[in-house]
Motif scaffolding. Structure first.
Motif, PDB file in Angstrom:
ATOM      1  N   HIS A 286      20.805   4.311 -16.539  1.00 14.94           N
ATOM      2  CA  HIS A 286      21.541   4.825 -15.389  1.00 14.94           C
ATOM      3  C   HIS A 286      22.036   3.795 -14.298  1.00 14.94           C
ATOM      4  CE1 HIS A 286      21.455   8.896 -16.636  1.00 14.94           C
ATOM      5  NE2 HIS A 286      20.009   8.927 -16.814  1.00 14.94           N
ATOM      6  N   ARG A 287      21.184   2.442 -14.365  1.00 18.71           N
ATOM      7  CA  ARG A 287      21.377   1.405 -13.452  1.00 18.71           C
ATOM      8  C   ARG A 287      21.238   1.865 -12.022  1.00 18.71           C
ATOM      9  NH1 ARG A 287      19.932  -2.779 -15.719  1.00 18.71           N
ATOM     10  NH2 ARG A 287      20.933  -3.998 -13.999  1.00 18.71           N
ATOM     11  N   PRO A 288      20.269   2.429 -11.533  1.00 21.22           N
ATOM     12  CA  PRO A 288      20.176   3.141 -10.312  1.00 21.22           C
ATOM     13  C   PRO A 288      19.994   1.676  -9.211  1.00 21.22           C
ATOM     14  CG  PRO A 288      18.096   3.229 -10.949  1.00 21.22           C
ATOM     15  CD  PRO A 288      19.082   2.817 -12.281  1.00 21.22           C
ATOM     16  N   ASP A 289      20.473   2.075  -7.985  1.00 16.75           N
ATOM     17  CA  ASP A 289      20.337   0.914  -6.928  1.00 16.75           C
ATOM     18  C   ASP A 289      18.968   1.037  -6.430  1.00 16.75           C
ATOM     19  OD1 ASP A 289      23.418   0.191  -6.732  1.00 16.75           O
ATOM     20  OD2 ASP A 289      23.457   2.054  -6.439  1.00 16.75           O
ATOM     21  N   VAL A 290      18.376   2.348  -6.536  1.00 16.58           N
ATOM     22  CA  VAL A 290      17.057   2.359  -5.849  1.00 16.58           C
ATOM     23  C   VAL A 290      16.381   3.253  -6.712  1.00 16.58           C
ATOM     24  CG1 VAL A 290      15.673   3.360  -3.767  1.00 16.58           C
ATOM     25  CG2 VAL A 290      18.116   2.303  -3.524  1.00 16.58           C
ATOM     26  N   VAL A 291      15.007   2.944  -6.867  1.00 14.23           N
ATOM     27  CA  VAL A 291      13.974   4.020  -7.500  1.00 14.23           C
ATOM     28  C   VAL A 291      13.101   4.484  -6.559  1.00 14.23           C
ATOM     29  CG1 VAL A 291      12.444   4.195  -9.071  1.00 14.23           C
ATOM     30  CG2 VAL A 291      14.197   2.968  -9.367  1.00 14.23           C
ATOM     31  N   LEU A 292      12.836   5.731  -6.249  1.00 12.28           N
ATOM     32  CA  LEU A 292      11.733   6.394  -5.473  1.00 12.28           C
ATOM     33  C   LEU A 292      10.645   6.598  -6.249  1.00 12.28           C
ATOM     34  CD1 LEU A 292      13.861   8.725  -3.044  1.00 12.28           C
ATOM     35  CD2 LEU A 292      13.170   6.229  -2.556  1.00 12.28           C
ATOM     36  N   MET A 293       9.598   5.993  -6.041  1.00  8.93           N
ATOM     37  CA  MET A 293       8.470   5.965  -7.026  1.00  8.93           C
ATOM     38  C   MET A 293       7.316   6.485  -6.532  1.00  8.93           C
ATOM     39  SD  MET A 293       8.016   4.267 -10.250  1.00  8.93           S
ATOM     40  CE  MET A 293       8.725   2.686 -10.334  1.00  8.93           C
ATOM     41  N   ASP A 294       6.708   7.529  -7.017  1.00  9.87           N
ATOM     42  CA  ASP A 294       5.410   8.053  -6.851  1.00  9.87           C
ATOM     43  C   ASP A 294       4.295   6.967  -7.186  1.00  9.87           C
ATOM     44  OD1 ASP A 294       3.185   9.678  -5.997  1.00  9.87           O
ATOM     45  OD2 ASP A 294       3.367  10.984  -7.896  1.00  9.87           O
ATOM     46  N   VAL A 295       3.399   6.711  -6.086  1.00  5.95           N
ATOM     47  CA  VAL A 295       2.519   5.717  -6.305  1.00  5.95           C
ATOM     48  C   VAL A 295       1.302   6.217  -7.101  1.00  5.95           C
ATOM     49  CG1 VAL A 295       0.800   6.116  -4.401  1.00  5.95           C
ATOM     50  CG2 VAL A 295       1.228   3.722  -5.061  1.00  5.95           C
ATOM     51  N   ARG A 296       1.165   7.469  -7.327  1.00 10.32           N
ATOM     52  CA  ARG A 296      -0.112   7.757  -8.184  1.00 10.32           C
ATOM     53  C   ARG A 296       0.336   8.712  -9.197  1.00 10.32           C
ATOM     54  NH1 ARG A 296      -5.432   7.344  -5.999  1.00 10.32           N
ATOM     55  NH2 ARG A 296      -5.289   6.331  -3.858  1.00 10.32           N
ATOM     56  N   MET A 297       0.294   8.530 -10.411  1.00 14.53           N
ATOM     57  CA  MET A 297       0.859   9.462 -11.598  1.00 14.53           C
ATOM     58  C   MET A 297      -0.241   9.144 -12.819  1.00 14.53           C
ATOM     59  SD  MET A 297       5.049   8.608 -11.417  1.00 14.53           S
ATOM     60  CE  MET A 297       4.853   6.895 -11.177  1.00 14.53           C
TER      61      MET A 297
ATOM     62  N   ASP B 266       1.240   4.457 -13.589  1.00 13.58           N
ATOM     63  CA  ASP B 266       1.335   4.601 -12.106  1.00 13.58           C
ATOM     64  C   ASP B 266       2.537   3.824 -11.317  1.00 13.58           C
ATOM     65  OD1 ASP B 266       0.226   1.913 -11.575  1.00 13.58           O
ATOM     66  OD2 ASP B 266      -1.786   2.832 -11.126  1.00 13.58           O
ATOM     67  N   GLY B 267       2.528   4.000 -10.156  1.00 15.87           N
ATOM     68  CA  GLY B 267       3.709   3.494  -9.433  1.00 15.87           C
ATOM     69  C   GLY B 267       3.564   1.751  -9.513  1.00 15.87           C
ATOM     70  N   ILE B 268       2.329   1.390  -9.501  1.00 16.70           N
ATOM     71  CA  ILE B 268       2.052  -0.011  -9.351  1.00 16.70           C
ATOM     72  C   ILE B 268       2.567  -0.713 -10.612  1.00 16.70           C
ATOM     73  CG2 ILE B 268       0.513  -1.887  -8.884  1.00 16.70           C
ATOM     74  CD1 ILE B 268      -1.274   0.223  -7.279  1.00 16.70           C
ATOM     75  N   ARG B 269       1.970  -0.233 -11.732  1.00 12.59           N
ATOM     76  CA  ARG B 269       2.327  -0.793 -12.905  1.00 12.59           C
ATOM     77  C   ARG B 269       3.640  -0.586 -13.624  1.00 12.59           C
ATOM     78  NH1 ARG B 269      -0.970   1.335 -17.722  1.00 12.59           N
ATOM     79  NH2 ARG B 269      -1.417   3.298 -16.732  1.00 12.59           N
ATOM     80  N   ALA B 270       4.360   0.466 -13.218  1.00 11.26           N
ATOM     81  CA  ALA B 270       5.693   0.718 -13.335  1.00 11.26           C
ATOM     82  C   ALA B 270       6.445  -0.178 -12.545  1.00 11.26           C
ATOM     83  CB  ALA B 270       6.161   2.102 -13.040  1.00 11.26           C
ATOM     84  N   THR B 271       6.278  -0.680 -11.321  1.00 10.01           N
ATOM     85  CA  THR B 271       6.896  -1.431 -10.701  1.00 10.01           C
ATOM     86  C   THR B 271       6.810  -2.946 -11.077  1.00 10.01           C
ATOM     87  OG1 THR B 271       6.720  -0.191  -8.459  1.00 10.01           O
ATOM     88  CG2 THR B 271       6.979  -2.672  -8.164  1.00 10.01           C
TER      89      THR B 271
END
Length: 225
Positions: free
Chosen positions: A50-61, A65-70
């Motif tokens: 989808h090539r988004p401009d922004v990802v709103l990422m939950d930090v705890r999953m 989690d959001g840290i590793r995904a980032t």
């Protein structure tokens, strides 16, 4: 995403949170939700599609989690989107670790709709920090964490050092220009030079580096709420 609207990817393991964020964002004519994910493991594929401009990422999953995904997204994606982590507590060390990993800012889950909309636009614009006082408080808690070399090896000029200190105090490019009696384009050039010399992805990363190196002290950064 097309040039007229900002594309946003929602990543949160709670369906209710994603539904609420979607309703808020899609009420704005310049914003569009391009996809949703319930875990960080889904993010790379959705970003590629989808090539988004922004990802709103939950930090705890629960899985990734959001840290590793980032970290993964920013290290493996060409021209990655801006990432804003979404959290319950602003003083959570998870938030700081996500910022260190490359997130451009964070949002509280209790944020007002107008704050959420403003956050997306702010990180895309890149000319100011998202919620500067909160980012400064988090960074100040870790001041000197990377050793106090004061960024001596970065080769910043006197003017660039001055601009970085004002960035760390939360001033936007326009405000820095007014403070230093410089043209806006000149300030943008100085900011670009600072980011390049520090190897920072954006001004949030530069500010964190300024605190961790001891270049800016907590008392110096307290110039703006």
């Amino acid at each position: 995403m097309d040039g007229n609207r900002i594309g946003v990817l929602l990543v949160d393991d709670e369906q209710l949170v994603r539904t609420g964020l979607r309703a808020i964002l899609e009420s704005e004519p310049d914003l569009a939700v391009v996809g949703e994910a319930a875990d960080g493991a889904e993010v790379p594929g959705l970003v590629a599609r989808h090539r988004p401009d922004v990802v709103l990422m939950d930090v705890r999953m629960p899985s990734v989690d959001g840290i590793r995904a980032t970290e993964h997204l920013l290290s493996t994606t060409d021209r990655p989107p801006k990432i804003v982590v979404v959290t319950t507590f602003e003083n959570d060390d998870y938030v700081y670790d996500a910022l260190r990993a490359g997130a451009s800012g964070f949002l509280l889950k209790r944020a007002r709709p107008e704050e959420i909309v403003s956050a997306v636009r702010t990180v895309v614009g890149g000319d100011s920090l998202l919620f500067p006082a909160a980012i400064r408080r988090l960074a100040a808690r870790h001041s000197g964490r990377a050793g106090r070399d004061g960024l001596r090896g970065a080769g910043l000029t006197e003017r660039e050092s001055e601009v970085l200190r004002l960035m760390a105090s939360g001033l936007s490019n326009v405000e820095i220009a007014e403070r230093l009696f410089l043209g806006l384009q000149t300030v943008k050039t100085h900011v670009g030079n600072v980011l390049a010399k520090l190897g920072a992805r954006d001004r949030t990363q530069a500010v964190i580096e300024a605190y961790e190196s001891g270049f800016v002290s907590p008392s110096e950064g307290a110039g703006r709420s």
